[in-house]
Motif scaffolding. Structure first.
Motif, PDB file in Angstrom:
ATOM      1  N   ILE A   1      37.631  36.963  39.870  1.00  0.00           N
ATOM      2  CA  ILE A   1      37.098  36.050  40.886  1.00  0.00           C
ATOM      3  C   ILE A   1      35.883  35.353  40.292  1.00  0.00           C
ATOM      4  O   ILE A   1      34.979  36.015  39.758  1.00  0.00           O
ATOM      5  CB  ILE A   1      36.649  36.789  42.163  1.00  0.00           C
ATOM      6  CG1 ILE A   1      37.747  37.692  42.702  1.00  0.00           C
ATOM      7  CG2 ILE A   1      36.216  35.789  43.236  1.00  0.00           C
ATOM      8  CD1 ILE A   1      37.304  38.518  43.893  1.00  0.00           C
TER       9      ILE A   1
ATOM     10  N   ILE B   1      36.812  33.173  49.193  1.00  0.00           N
ATOM     11  CA  ILE B   1      38.026  33.968  49.354  1.00  0.00           C
ATOM     12  C   ILE B   1      38.678  33.691  50.706  1.00  0.00           C
ATOM     13  O   ILE B   1      38.003  33.695  51.738  1.00  0.00           O
ATOM     14  CB  ILE B   1      37.717  35.474  49.245  1.00  0.00           C
ATOM     15  CG1 ILE B   1      37.055  35.787  47.891  1.00  0.00           C
ATOM     16  CG2 ILE B   1      38.976  36.311  49.419  1.00  0.00           C
ATOM     17  CD1 ILE B   1      36.485  37.193  47.810  1.00  0.00           C
TER      18      ILE B   1
ATOM     19  N   LEU C   1      44.481  34.995  44.094  1.00  0.00           N
ATOM     20  CA  LEU C   1      43.515  35.925  43.529  1.00  0.00           C
ATOM     21  C   LEU C   1      44.269  36.953  42.699  1.00  0.00           C
ATOM     22  O   LEU C   1      45.184  37.613  43.191  1.00  0.00           O
ATOM     23  CB  LEU C   1      42.734  36.622  44.643  1.00  0.00           C
ATOM     24  CG  LEU C   1      41.590  37.559  44.232  1.00  0.00           C
ATOM     25  CD1 LEU C   1      40.531  37.604  45.322  1.00  0.00           C
ATOM     26  CD2 LEU C   1      42.083  38.981  43.955  1.00  0.00           C
TER      27      LEU C   1
ATOM     28  N   LEU D   1      41.971  31.669  46.434  1.00  0.00           N
ATOM     29  CA  LEU D   1      40.598  31.279  46.139  1.00  0.00           C
ATOM     30  C   LEU D   1      40.405  29.788  46.371  1.00  0.00           C
ATOM     31  O   LEU D   1      41.166  28.958  45.853  1.00  0.00           O
ATOM     32  CB  LEU D   1      40.235  31.630  44.688  1.00  0.00           C
ATOM     33  CG  LEU D   1      40.339  33.117  44.319  1.00  0.00           C
ATOM     34  CD1 LEU D   1      40.057  33.317  42.837  1.00  0.00           C
ATOM     35  CD2 LEU D   1      39.394  33.955  45.171  1.00  0.00           C
TER      36      LEU D   1
END
Length: 346
Positions: free
Chosen positions: A122, A128, A118, A107
């Motif tokens: 999130i 991402i 991750l 991330l």
């Protein structure tokens, strides 16, 4: 002698072009209960019309996340997922590749940085980066010490990989092994589909003095991509967002053990401290690191007043399959109560 009784019976986007998915978007809110009327059919139709209008008003816009391949790609828009497996599938559809090619995601950084891995949640404004499979490598290792110096985690979709390498350990002295490497095979046995604790247990069970073979797959790295330190000390807090501050929101999309995803506030100080302490215990006792698992253990201890109730909650959950010992349960309970006291003092 156990202390309690347990019942006998788990944006640094350099390219601003977008790839949009043609996936169906479903409402994030549930429907209202049916309306009943004994009046005429016209009145019933009017009620149904109003009911539909109310449902339209209740609909929330879908959550959309920005994504890139870590070694370089246009920016994709990802939506319509409720688990890590579904997220990987959506990313694969977006970038026209197999979901089996995705090793893990980070991330707000394209680097192989395990502090930005991750896990079970999130942030709603997180960017991402998906890391794809790269070069395979096969390494023969002599287990000269009881501990290899590895901490293993998994991507939530069947791939176990190296999260941390202890300094001056057996693995640290082998230059071809790095943080982020996926453990594909151990002595020819396929590790794909096994959880991190299963892989860690198999490595621990190798006798000292024995020679074994690891087949690893490293993530693709671009020519200018960095990698986090092998010991994974805290990386720089500067995000990959350039002029945009990604990953600074106060809400997060959290993946639940029951397969649902839920928007929640980011962890408070007590929860953060508790989850970190539990994760440290998982690493010390089992050689794994899993924030999602640590969060699930914390949730099971929430509102429990004693270690017996906590142990019973674990035994009645899917974590029962881990076979936690009574001593380990006591250690976990101590981490939870210590974090609670920290919150009370503050």
């Amino acid at each position: 002698m156990p202390l309690f009784a347990r019942k006998s019976t788990k944006n640094n986007p350099s390219d601003h072009s977008d790839i949009s998915q043609d996936s169906k978007r479903s409402s994030m809110s549930g429907g209202n209960s049916s309306l009943h009327s004994n009046n005429s059919s016209n009145h019933s139709n009017n009620n149904n019309h109003n009911h539909n209008n109310n449902n339209e008003l209740d609909k929330k816009p879908p959550l959309i996340f920005h994504c890139q391949l870590a070694h370089g790609s246009p920016t994709g828009l990802i939506t319509g997922f409720a688990s890590v497996r579904e997220l990987y599938k959506k990313i694969a559809e977006c970038f026209d590749m197999s979901e089996d090619d995705i090793l893990f995601c980070t991330l707000n950084s394209h680097k192989v940085d395990m502090t930005r891995l991750l896990g079970g949640q999130i942030g709603l404004d997180d960017f991402i980066f998906a890391h794809r499979k790269g070069r395979p490598k096969e390494i023969e290792i002599v287990k000269t010490q009881d501990a290899l110096g590895l901490t293993i985690t998994d991507n939530g979709a069947g791939y176990a990989f190296i999260k941390r390498i202890k300094e001056d350990s057996i693995i640290d002295r082998i230059e071809h092994i790095a943080v982020g490497d996926h453990i594909e095979k151990l002595n020819g046995v396929n590790m794909v589909g096994k959880r991190h604790y299963e892989v860690a247990r198999m490595l621990k069970d190798i006798a000292t003095g024995e020679t074994f073979t690891l087949r690893l797959v490293e993530p693709i790295r671009s020519g200018f991509q960095g990698i986090g330190p092998r010991s994974q000390s805290r990386a720089s807090s500067s995000s990959a967002g350039g002029g945009r501050n990604y990953g600074s929101g106060k809400e997060t999309l959290r993946f639940k053990a029951n397969g649902n995803a839920q928007i929640e506030p980011k962890f408070d100080e007590a929860t953060t401290a508790g989850v970190e302490a539990i994760n440290n215990l998982l690493e010390s006792f089992m050689g794994i690191n899993d924030t999602e698992l640590a969060s699930q253990i914390w949730d099971l201890g929430d509102q429990k007043s004693n270690s017996m109730d906590f142990a019973e909650a674990i035994d009645n959950s899917d974590l029962e399959s881990f076979g936690f010992t009574d001593d380990f349960i006591i250690e976990l309970w101590g981490a939870i109560t210590d974090a609670r006291r920290l919150s009370t003092r503050n």
